[in-house]
Design a protein around this motif. Sequence first.
Motif, PDB file in Angstrom:
ATOM      1  N   GLY A 116       0.699  -1.179   0.000  1.00 34.76           N
ATOM      2  CA  GLY A 116       0.000   0.000   0.000  1.00 34.76           C
ATOM      3  C   GLY A 116       0.757   1.277   0.000  1.00 34.76           C
ATOM      4  N   SER A 117       1.570   2.116   0.469  1.00 32.76           N
ATOM      5  CA  SER A 117       1.252   3.433  -0.112  1.00 32.76           C
ATOM      6  C   SER A 117       2.199   4.449   0.476  1.00 32.76           C
ATOM      7  N   ASN A 118       2.144   5.673  -0.015  1.00 25.64           N
ATOM      8  CA  ASN A 118       3.063   6.723   0.445  1.00 25.64           C
ATOM      9  C   ASN A 118       2.923   6.982   1.944  1.00 25.64           C
ATOM     10  N   PHE A 119       1.693   6.896   2.467  1.00 24.67           N
ATOM     11  CA  PHE A 119       1.489   7.117   3.894  1.00 24.67           C
ATOM     12  C   PHE A 119       2.217   6.070   4.720  1.00 24.67           C
ATOM     13  N   LEU A 120       2.134   4.808   4.303  1.00 21.62           N
ATOM     14  CA  LEU A 120       2.802   3.753   5.045  1.00 21.62           C
ATOM     15  C   LEU A 120       4.316   3.898   4.980  1.00 21.62           C
ATOM     16  N   VAL A 121       4.826   4.356   3.829  1.00 21.47           N
ATOM     17  CA  VAL A 121       6.263   4.613   3.719  1.00 21.47           C
ATOM     18  C   VAL A 121       6.667   5.703   4.703  1.00 21.47           C
ATOM     19  N   ALA A 122       5.858   6.788   4.769  1.00 18.37           N
ATOM     20  CA  ALA A 122       6.141   7.876   5.709  1.00 18.37           C
ATOM     21  C   ALA A 122       6.051   7.389   7.149  1.00 18.37           C
ATOM     22  N   TRP A 123       5.105   6.529   7.437  1.00 19.62           N
ATOM     23  CA  TRP A 123       4.959   5.957   8.787  1.00 19.62           C
ATOM     24  C   TRP A 123       6.219   5.181   9.169  1.00 19.62           C
ATOM     25  N   GLY A 124       6.727   4.383   8.223  1.00 17.34           N
ATOM     26  CA  GLY A 124       7.946   3.643   8.490  1.00 17.34           C
ATOM     27  C   GLY A 124       9.137   4.550   8.726  1.00 17.34           C
ATOM     28  N   LEU A 125       9.266   5.609   7.911  1.00 17.34           N
ATOM     29  CA  LEU A 125      10.366   6.555   8.092  1.00 17.34           C
ATOM     30  C   LEU A 125      10.280   7.232   9.459  1.00 17.34           C
ATOM     31  N   ALA A 126       9.052   7.642   9.846  1.00 20.28           N
ATOM     32  CA  ALA A 126       8.871   8.310  11.140  1.00 20.28           C
ATOM     33  C   ALA A 126       9.199   7.372  12.290  1.00 20.28           C
ATOM     34  N   THR A 127       8.838   6.098  12.165  1.00 17.87           N
ATOM     35  CA  THR A 127       9.144   5.128  13.212  1.00 17.87           C
ATOM     36  C   THR A 127      10.649   4.957  13.386  1.00 17.87           C
ATOM     37  N   ARG A 128      11.377   5.059  12.278  1.00 22.12           N
ATOM     38  CA  ARG A 128      12.834   4.915  12.329  1.00 22.12           C
ATOM     39  C   ARG A 128      13.545   6.213  12.666  1.00 22.12           C
ATOM     40  N   GLY A 129      12.767   7.299  12.907  1.00 22.24           N
ATOM     41  CA  GLY A 129      13.363   8.579  13.257  1.00 22.24           C
ATOM     42  C   GLY A 129      13.969   9.311  12.083  1.00 22.24           C
ATOM     43  N   LEU A 130      13.523   8.969  10.856  1.00 20.20           N
ATOM     44  CA  LEU A 130      14.054   9.602   9.655  1.00 20.20           C
ATOM     45  C   LEU A 130      13.078  10.652   9.133  1.00 20.20           C
ATOM     46  N   PRO A 131      13.561  11.643   8.381  1.00 19.61           N
ATOM     47  CA  PRO A 131      12.666  12.657   7.813  1.00 19.61           C
ATOM     48  C   PRO A 131      11.676  12.016   6.840  1.00 19.61           C
ATOM     49  N   MET A 132      10.452  12.475   6.885  1.00 13.81           N
ATOM     50  CA  MET A 132       9.440  11.976   5.957  1.00 13.81           C
ATOM     51  C   MET A 132       9.532  12.762   4.654  1.00 13.81           C
ATOM     52  N   GLY A 133       9.602  12.075   3.559  1.00 19.29           N
ATOM     53  CA  GLY A 133       9.675  12.749   2.282  1.00 19.29           C
ATOM     54  C   GLY A 133       9.539  11.735   1.155  1.00 19.29           C
ATOM     55  N   PRO A 134       9.081  12.193  -0.015  1.00 23.07           N
ATOM     56  CA  PRO A 134       8.606  13.563  -0.268  1.00 23.07           C
ATOM     57  C   PRO A 134       7.283  13.827   0.435  1.00 23.07           C
ATOM     58  N   HIS A 135       7.023  15.092   0.733  1.00 20.55           N
ATOM     59  CA  HIS A 135       5.837  15.457   1.480  1.00 20.55           C
ATOM     60  C   HIS A 135       4.584  15.369   0.601  1.00 20.55           C
ATOM     61  N   PRO A 136       3.461  15.004   1.193  1.00 11.46           N
ATOM     62  CA  PRO A 136       2.232  14.887   0.402  1.00 11.46           C
ATOM     63  C   PRO A 136       1.722  16.247  -0.056  1.00 11.46           C
ATOM     64  N   LEU A 137       1.038  16.225  -1.205  1.00 11.67           N
ATOM     65  CA  LEU A 137       0.368  17.420  -1.719  1.00 11.67           C
ATOM     66  C   LEU A 137      -1.109  17.302  -1.389  1.00 11.67           C
ATOM     67  N   HIS A 138      -1.659  18.322  -0.732  1.00  8.18           N
ATOM     68  CA  HIS A 138      -3.033  18.241  -0.217  1.00  8.18           C
ATOM     69  C   HIS A 138      -4.041  19.081  -1.011  1.00  8.18           C
ATOM     70  N   ASP A 139      -3.610  19.777  -2.045  1.00  3.81           N
ATOM     71  CA  ASP A 139      -4.466  20.744  -2.724  1.00  3.81           C
ATOM     72  C   ASP A 139      -5.548  20.062  -3.546  1.00  3.81           C
ATOM     73  N   ARG A 140      -6.748  19.949  -2.982  1.00  8.47           N
ATOM     74  CA  ARG A 140      -7.869  19.358  -3.700  1.00  8.47           C
ATOM     75  C   ARG A 140      -8.610  20.384  -4.563  1.00  8.47           C
ATOM     76  N   GLY A 141      -8.177  21.634  -4.509  1.00 10.50           N
ATOM     77  CA  GLY A 141      -8.829  22.661  -5.316  1.00 10.50           C
ATOM     78  C   GLY A 141      -8.221  22.823  -6.688  1.00 10.50           C
ATOM     79  N   ALA A 142      -7.317  21.910  -7.064  1.00  9.71           N
ATOM     80  CA  ALA A 142      -6.614  22.048  -8.335  1.00  9.71           C
ATOM     81  C   ALA A 142      -7.479  21.661  -9.528  1.00  9.71           C
ATOM     82  N   PHE A 143      -8.542  20.892  -9.293  1.00  9.43           N
ATOM     83  CA  PHE A 143      -9.340  20.378 -10.408  1.00  9.43           C
ATOM     84  C   PHE A 143     -10.556  21.268 -10.645  1.00  9.43           C
TER      85      PHE A 143
END
Length: 348
Positions: A116-143
């Motif tokens: 599954g997914s970018n969030f789970l990758v970020a969760w793993g990085l955070a658990t290991r004390g590493l910077p989360m990246g690349p950061h998610p883009l949240h702009d739902r107003g683009a469409f």
Amino acid sequence: MSEQIEALKVRVESSKLVKPLYKGEPSWADLCIPLSVFDKITCNNYMAVIYAFEPTSPSNSDIEKGLATALSEYREWAGRLREDARGEPVILLNDSGARFVEASSDAVLDRTVLLGSNFLVAWGLATRGLPMGPHPLHDRGAFIPRNPPCVEFEHRGVEFKPKNASDTENLPLTADIARGLDERITSHIRISVDGRARLRPPVPDEYFGNLVLWAFPRAKVGDLVNKPLQFAAALVREGITRLDDGYYRSFIDFASSEKVKEEGLEATAEVHERVMSPNLEAHSWLRFPFRDVDFGGGNPFLFMPTYTREEGLLFLMPSAIGDGSIEVYVSSLEHNVAPFKQLCNLLD
């Protein structure tokens, strides 16, 4: 192809809500994020997945803390779905938290079990004390729709249908060899298509939201049975290729118009039937970063969707062993399993 793994007996040890953990104050509080037109028309399902790691993984408390840190970047997962004053669906970023369940089982997961997914990758990085990246883009107003709008394709009966219409009235029918259907039936397959790389300019993979429409290739069952496999593959490719930037823009213009409300249209994505036969729905998870998930004990040795109650779902995903092969998960009625296996053996 993988056969269903025997159900595991699991004991729930604890269950709690984990809230985002910020280094400072959050950039906003109790903000309502409107859903995009793609969020609104997608199916409203819960799809659970299983990751399995070696026992050298970090403690549950470390994983919980990693989740809290990851939620500071992916606040939508800790928010709640609500409606605004106009009755439109929104995500309330209120940091209510995500459910974290600790459970145990005496069963043994065999390393040789196939899947599954970018969030789970970020969760793993955070658990290991590493910077989360690349950061998610949240702009739902683009469409946003074009001015003036330009609806070049028919979206009624494709992404939209009249309210209270039956699921089979506007949704395509699909047939196969395995189900023993009449060769005179016209067969359709519903395939989810990610629009990130199809829009111009492309939408980055880090966009945190839905961006899926569907292709509906069709053919006579007799043609699918009697013609070479390349025939069906060409139909699928043609159907997917049709969903280009022009089609996505046309959908945005139509879905954003008042015609949807005026005509009482609703999304066709929501299918309420548990048995889709003679229908089929296919989802490709080939681009999901499964093997990048690492909580500190290495990559998962197994990834797979859990049991689904809907017959007729098909999932494509890369093999967990990382050799470039593809695994296919098919939900089927028991009496169709044997002919399906026989068909797969013929194709080998």
